[in-house]
Write a protein that holds these residues in place. Sequence first.
Motif, PDB file in Angstrom:
ATOM      1  N   GLU A  28       0.350  -0.871  -0.344  1.00 13.81           N
ATOM      2  CA  GLU A  28       0.060   0.111  -0.027  1.00 13.81           C
ATOM      3  C   GLU A  28       1.021   1.377   0.367  1.00 13.81           C
ATOM      4  O   GLU A  28       2.137   1.154   0.263  1.00 13.81           O
ATOM      5  CB  GLU A  28      -1.250  -0.012   1.308  1.00 13.81           C
ATOM      6  N   LYS A  32      -2.982   6.514   2.179  1.00 14.38           N
ATOM      7  CA  LYS A  32      -4.511   7.060   0.411  1.00 14.38           C
ATOM      8  C   LYS A  32      -5.587   8.170   1.233  1.00 14.38           C
ATOM      9  O   LYS A  32      -5.573   7.710   2.586  1.00 14.38           O
ATOM     10  CB  LYS A  32      -4.206   6.361   0.112  1.00 14.38           C
ATOM     11  N   ARG A  33      -6.440   8.556   0.533  1.00 16.08           N
ATOM     12  CA  ARG A  33      -7.109   9.286   0.596  1.00 16.08           C
ATOM     13  C   ARG A  33      -8.026   7.928   0.248  1.00 16.08           C
ATOM     14  O   ARG A  33      -8.862   7.155   0.024  1.00 16.08           O
ATOM     15  CB  ARG A  33      -8.227   9.920  -0.468  1.00 16.08           C
TER      16      ARG A  33
ATOM     17  N   LEU B 116      -0.473   4.244  -5.740  1.00 15.38           N
ATOM     18  CA  LEU B 116      -2.290   3.073  -5.867  1.00 15.38           C
ATOM     19  C   LEU B 116      -1.640   2.101  -5.142  1.00 15.38           C
ATOM     20  O   LEU B 116      -0.480   1.459  -5.341  1.00 15.38           O
ATOM     21  CB  LEU B 116      -2.833   3.312  -7.159  1.00 15.38           C
ATOM     22  N   THR B 117      -1.912   1.293  -4.215  1.00 14.43           N
ATOM     23  CA  THR B 117      -1.908  -0.012  -4.038  1.00 14.43           C
ATOM     24  C   THR B 117      -1.987  -0.624  -5.578  1.00 14.43           C
ATOM     25  O   THR B 117      -3.226  -1.192  -5.924  1.00 14.43           O
ATOM     26  CB  THR B 117      -3.307  -0.383  -3.291  1.00 14.43           C
ATOM     27  N   PRO B 128      -8.824   5.773  -3.781  1.00 17.20           N
ATOM     28  CA  PRO B 128      -7.989   6.531  -4.139  1.00 17.20           C
ATOM     29  C   PRO B 128      -8.459   7.613  -4.008  1.00 17.20           C
ATOM     30  O   PRO B 128      -8.983   8.783  -4.277  1.00 17.20           O
ATOM     31  CB  PRO B 128      -7.174   6.432  -2.969  1.00 17.20           C
ATOM     32  N   SER B 175      -0.958   9.840 -10.692  1.00 14.51           N
ATOM     33  CA  SER B 175       0.532   8.279 -10.552  1.00 14.51           C
ATOM     34  C   SER B 175       1.245   9.116 -11.107  1.00 14.51           C
ATOM     35  O   SER B 175       2.421   8.321 -10.666  1.00 14.51           O
ATOM     36  CB  SER B 175      -0.043   7.376 -10.737  1.00 14.51           C
ATOM     37  N   GLY B 184      -0.769  10.465  -0.239  1.00 12.53           N
ATOM     38  CA  GLY B 184      -2.158   9.822  -0.960  1.00 12.53           C
ATOM     39  C   GLY B 184      -3.099  11.044  -0.871  1.00 12.53           C
ATOM     40  O   GLY B 184      -4.032  10.818  -1.232  1.00 12.53           O
TER      41      GLY B 184
END
Lengths: 158, 255
Positions: A28, A32-33, B116-117, B128, B175, B184
């Motif tokens: 991750e 994060k949002r 991002l994941t 997100p 990104s 993020g």
Amino acid sequence: MSTESSAAIGSVEGVSLYDVDHPAPVIEPPRKRTGKTPKGSRTNFEMYAWLFMRLSGIVLVVLVLGHLLIQLVLDGGVSKIGFAFVAGRWASPFWQVWDLAMLWLAMLHGANGLRTVINDYAERDNTRFWLKMLLYTATVFTVLLGTLVIFTFDPNIR
Amino acid sequence: MATPTMDKVGTDPSASPASPYITVTFRIRRFNPEVSDEAQWQDFQIEIDPKERVLDALHKIKWDVDGTLTFRRSCAHGICGSDAMRINGKNRLACKTLIKDINPEKPITVEAIKGLTVLKDLVVDMDPFFQAYRDVMPFLITKGNEPTRERLQSAEDRERFDDTTKCILCAACTSSCPVFWNDGQYFGPAAIVNAHRFIFDSRDEGGEQRLEILNDRDGVWRCRTTFNCTDACPRGIEVTKAIQEVKRALITRRF
């Protein structure tokens, strides 16, 4: 058509630790949002901070370059700087105001820049908080100490 | 690579002299949580016409070589915005990138977009990204009664935000943003572009609300003007300029 597999993915000594029922944790990104991301403070602080960086930067170009020119280049260069030189300059209110403005603008400009760096790079809320507290303490201390010296400077001190 | 077909014939003895095919190495960053907790680079050598796109090469790998390769694509023609990925270190749409344009003599690296994941291989969790999009309220906001006919707009008023209507939400800009990589919670270029599209729309009356949202800690003031987003945008939107216009609107409305 040829395939070149550099390595079989993930097999650790022939046995994988993960399978369909026990997947590995995904990687991750920091912070994060989500839907729960704190909503705004509804102040203009960030805008004023952004504007301050631009305006103070312009003024500092004049102040700092003038300062360096006087201190290091003109009239014998760095060797002339001593207690008497500083005392002579601070006898004039003009140079007091110059140095005071430079102190405040440079310190706040630098502190705000570091605040931005901390906001960008500190990942945990606790780390952010304490780094910023350290930064604010150091800034306030330096600004107050410098201001005190400029205003209470005594050329006759022995 | 002006004349790739003729240059490369010698490297591939199986091809006839007229064959347009060349051998290209694709170095793809693979991640499968059901197998390993670490991502790894894997090389695939395929023969392909350099006038084809990177997406065609990915298809060739998935269909003919390794069916476990996972990536998103829908329309495959640069409109849906599904297949943004990091190709040779730069965010691009795989369906708009020709192999001949990215130096096929060296291995071409393909990896998931950053920040991002990663869920599997080239597939990332876009939640997100879309959360930031939702947070700027990307829809028409008006007051009063609805008109009985269309909301008319002059050509000049339409021109004002024309650039930012082109966004396909592929996340190539967001990104590619170094601020977004580290934090993020920053809205990111794409959300600001889509706020810009409504803020400068003469028919919309929610501009002040959106400006208020973007005025905050995670809003436009975090933009560091690195122009990564403008370079990455596959639609050629001047993203940094749009962010700059939002900043200017905030300053002129507050003073």
